[in-house]
Design an enzyme around this catalytic site. Sequence first.
Site, mmCIF file in Angstrom:
data_model
loop_
_atom_site.group_PDB
_atom_site.id
_atom_site.type_symbol
_atom_site.label_atom_id
_atom_site.label_comp_id
_atom_site.label_asym_id
_atom_site.label_seq_id
_atom_site.Cartn_x
_atom_site.Cartn_y
_atom_site.Cartn_z
ATOM 1 N N SER A 6 0.858 -1.181 0.000
ATOM 2 C CA SER A 6 0.000 0.000 0.000
ATOM 3 C C SER A 6 0.893 1.230 0.000
ATOM 4 O O SER A 6 1.635 1.481 0.947
ATOM 5 C CB SER A 6 -0.904 0.019 1.231
ATOM 6 O OG SER A 6 -1.414 1.327 1.391
ATOM 7 N N HIS A 31 -0.915 -1.143 -4.675
ATOM 8 C CA HIS A 31 -2.197 -0.791 -4.073
ATOM 9 C C HIS A 31 -2.235 0.713 -3.796
ATOM 10 O O HIS A 31 -1.414 1.236 -3.047
ATOM 11 C CB HIS A 31 -2.385 -1.588 -2.779
ATOM 12 C CG HIS A 31 -3.721 -1.410 -2.128
ATOM 13 N ND1 HIS A 31 -4.835 -2.144 -2.497
ATOM 14 C CD2 HIS A 31 -4.128 -0.588 -1.134
ATOM 15 C CE1 HIS A 31 -5.863 -1.774 -1.746
ATOM 16 N NE2 HIS A 31 -5.461 -0.827 -0.903
ATOM 17 N N ASP A 33 -4.445 3.872 -2.462
ATOM 18 C CA ASP A 33 -5.595 4.194 -1.618
ATOM 19 C C ASP A 33 -6.106 5.600 -1.883
ATOM 20 O O ASP A 33 -5.428 6.592 -1.615
ATOM 21 C CB ASP A 33 -5.189 4.079 -0.142
ATOM 22 C CG ASP A 33 -4.996 2.632 0.269
ATOM 23 O OD1 ASP A 33 -5.954 1.853 0.119
ATOM 24 O OD2 ASP A 33 -3.892 2.277 0.719
ATOM 25 N N MET A 35 -8.777 8.398 -0.926
ATOM 26 C CA MET A 35 -9.684 8.807 0.162
ATOM 27 C C MET A 35 -10.176 10.227 -0.074
ATOM 28 O O MET A 35 -9.391 11.092 -0.470
ATOM 29 C CB MET A 35 -8.951 8.735 1.500
ATOM 30 C CG MET A 35 -8.335 7.375 1.786
ATOM 31 S SD MET A 35 -7.630 7.325 3.429
ATOM 32 C CE MET A 35 -6.795 5.721 3.387
ATOM 33 N N HIS A 64 -7.933 1.399 -4.840
ATOM 34 C CA HIS A 64 -8.927 1.180 -3.780
ATOM 35 C C HIS A 64 -9.641 2.491 -3.487
ATOM 36 O O HIS A 64 -9.080 3.381 -2.848
ATOM 37 C CB HIS A 64 -8.184 0.627 -2.538
ATOM 38 C CG HIS A 64 -9.063 0.402 -1.355
ATOM 39 N ND1 HIS A 64 -8.553 0.218 -0.089
ATOM 40 C CD2 HIS A 64 -10.410 0.317 -1.226
ATOM 41 C CE1 HIS A 64 -9.554 0.037 0.764
ATOM 42 N NE2 HIS A 64 -10.681 0.101 0.104
ATOM 43 N N MET A 66 -11.943 4.727 -1.604
ATOM 44 C CA MET A 66 -12.675 4.955 -0.353
ATOM 45 C C MET A 66 -13.308 6.326 -0.484
ATOM 46 O O MET A 66 -12.895 7.301 0.159
ATOM 47 C CB MET A 66 -11.704 4.879 0.839
ATOM 48 C CG MET A 66 -11.274 3.438 1.129
ATOM 49 S SD MET A 66 -9.798 3.353 2.146
ATOM 50 C CE MET A 66 -8.534 3.490 0.877
ATOM 51 N N MET A 135 -11.993 -5.789 4.127
ATOM 52 C CA MET A 135 -11.181 -4.909 4.980
ATOM 53 C C MET A 135 -10.940 -5.577 6.329
ATOM 54 O O MET A 135 -11.874 -6.076 6.959
ATOM 55 C CB MET A 135 -11.874 -3.560 5.202
ATOM 56 C CG MET A 135 -11.954 -2.657 3.980
ATOM 57 S SD MET A 135 -10.374 -2.248 3.212
ATOM 58 C CE MET A 135 -9.525 -1.406 4.537
ATOM 59 N N ASP A 173 -6.983 -6.234 3.450
ATOM 60 C CA ASP A 173 -6.300 -4.940 3.529
ATOM 61 C C ASP A 173 -6.402 -4.399 4.947
ATOM 62 O O ASP A 173 -7.504 -4.174 5.451
ATOM 63 C CB ASP A 173 -6.984 -3.990 2.528
ATOM 64 C CG ASP A 173 -6.335 -2.622 2.455
ATOM 65 O OD1 ASP A 173 -5.287 -2.417 3.097
ATOM 66 O OD2 ASP A 173 -6.886 -1.757 1.746
HETATM 67 C C1 DX5 Z 1 -6.554 1.672 4.940
HETATM 68 C C2 DX5 Z 1 -5.984 1.386 3.573
HETATM 69 C C3 DX5 Z 1 -4.881 0.396 3.591
HETATM 70 C C4 DX5 Z 1 -3.705 0.785 4.439
HETATM 71 C C5 DX5 Z 1 -3.065 -0.442 4.990
HETATM 72 O O1 DX5 Z 1 -7.746 2.342 4.830
HETATM 73 O O2 DX5 Z 1 -7.001 0.902 2.716
HETATM 74 O O3 DX5 Z 1 -4.490 0.051 2.280
HETATM 75 O O4 DX5 Z 1 -2.757 1.541 3.769
HETATM 76 O O5 DX5 Z 1 -2.005 -0.087 5.812
HETATM 77 P P1 DX5 Z 1 -1.361 -1.112 6.842
HETATM 78 O O6 DX5 Z 1 -0.818 -2.270 6.054
HETATM 79 O O7 DX5 Z 1 -0.317 -0.314 7.504
HETATM 80 O O8 DX5 Z 1 -2.452 -1.552 7.786
HETATM 81 ZN ZN ZN Z 2 -6.437 -0.011 0.759
#
Ligand code: DX5
Ligand code: ZN
Length: 216
Positions: A6, A31, A33, A35, A64, A66, A135, A173
């Site tokens: 990630s 990956h 993320d 947000m 991903h 969110m 998740m 994840d």
């Molecule tokens: C959280 C993200 C993850 C996050 C995971 O909302 O979707 O991808 O970066 O990080 P770790 O591996 O540190 O839990």
């Molecule tokens: Zn993620």
Amino acid sequence: MLIAPSLLSCDFARFGEEIERVDKAGADIMHLDIMDGHFVPNLTFGAPVIKKLRKYTDKPFDVHLMISEPYKYIDDFCDAGADIISFHTESDSDIKKTIEKIKERGVKPALAIKPKTPFDVVLPYLDDLYMVLVMTVEPGFGGQSFMADMMPKVEKIKEECKRRNLPVLLEVDGGIAKDTIACASKSGVDICVAGTAVFGEKDVEKAIKDLKDLCE
Ligand code: DX5
Ligand code: ZN
């Protein structure tokens, strides 16, 4: 087991080089993320950043989302070079329409579920999915603790895919590390996302290898 670092935990000031670094270190998937500060209480980056990052690797981009209205932005993320797009069943967009839109663009659709969402929400869509993302933390932040009690959801979705003879991949994840990845592996997970466990280590190649070695 495929490992998807990630990039949330990378050095954003050197984003491109960080992608090259984990690519060379044996990452299978990148990956990313996204947000929006609304679906989750945090902000990251959007499609224009992904577009600029595309040239740093040939590995698949697992985007991903969110965000509250994924449907609105599917074209942007497809144009930016996404290979897999995961969006949340808890978002405000129509699930079927959003999957259709992703497929129309030749990108692989995935549905993501938050910890409190039951596994059966994804079952009506399984035939059209490339992947399901379960998740194992509340989405929004890296560095949280792995929720092992999500594994029954993984197992039940896997079971249903097997029963229907569907090649859907299962991704988890959140909180994946050396002490938790075996648990995910035992439950049949195909792809583990790992942020802190990769970027928190100096030697990212060793970090990725160690995680893989701990799987069955
Ligand atoms: C959280 C993200 C993850 C996050 C995971 O909302 O979707 O991808 O970066 O990080 P770790 O591996 O540190 O839990
Ligand atoms: Zn993620």
